[in-house]
Scaffold this motif. Structure first.
Motif, PDB file in Angstrom:
ATOM      1  N   GLU A   1       0.474  -4.028  -4.743  1.00  0.00           N
ATOM      2  CA  GLU A   1       0.566  -2.880  -5.653  1.00  0.00           C
ATOM      3  C   GLU A   1       1.737  -3.047  -6.611  1.00  0.00           C
ATOM      4  O   GLU A   1       1.674  -2.624  -7.754  1.00  0.00           O
TER       5      GLU A   1
ATOM      6  N   GLU B   1       0.839  -1.203   0.000  1.00  0.00           N
ATOM      7  CA  GLU B   1       0.000   0.000   0.000  1.00  0.00           C
ATOM      8  C   GLU B   1       0.871   1.248   0.000  1.00  0.00           C
ATOM      9  O   GLU B   1       1.757   1.388   0.841  1.00  0.00           O
ATOM     10  N   THR B   2       0.582   2.152  -0.912  1.00  0.00           N
ATOM     11  CA  THR B   2       1.276   3.438  -0.948  1.00  0.00           C
ATOM     12  C   THR B   2       0.619   4.382   0.043  1.00  0.00           C
ATOM     13  O   THR B   2      -0.610   4.491   0.086  1.00  0.00           O
TER      14      THR B   2
END
Length: 96
Positions: free
Chosen positions: A52, A11-12
């Motif tokens: 991601e 996750e960014t």
């Protein structure tokens, strides 16, 4: 024996921090033989949660990996990665 390092971005959190990380981390392997085999390209998930992105690098040994990862250059960049995204990272010995 070769060692493969796999970074899985789950996750960014802050893209600006990841941009700083990318700029600072790129030159850190100086003097260490490292081969990037994959870096956040197209992926097809066969099992488990969808990451991601994934990056894979090949080092000649665990000693070379530790020298890079624990080195001042990479550690100065790494805190931007910690702020920028949630990752899993691990190393696995290859087959000879």
């Amino acid at each position: 024996m070769s060692v493969y390092v796999i970074f899985i971005r789950a996750e960014t959190l802050d893209q600006a921090e990841l941009d700083i990380y990318k700029a600072k981390a790129a030159p850190t392997p100086a003097g260490i033989v490292v081969q990037f085999l994959a870096a956040f390209g197209r992926q097809e998930v066969l099992e488990g949660p969808i990451p991601e992105g994934v990056a894979i690098a090949k080092f000649p040994s665990f000693e070379a990996l530790r020298s890079w990862y624990n080195g001042t250059g990479y550690q100065q960049a790494a805190h931007h990665r910690y702020r920028g995204a949630r990752y899993r990272a691990f190393a696995v010995e290859g087959l000879e």
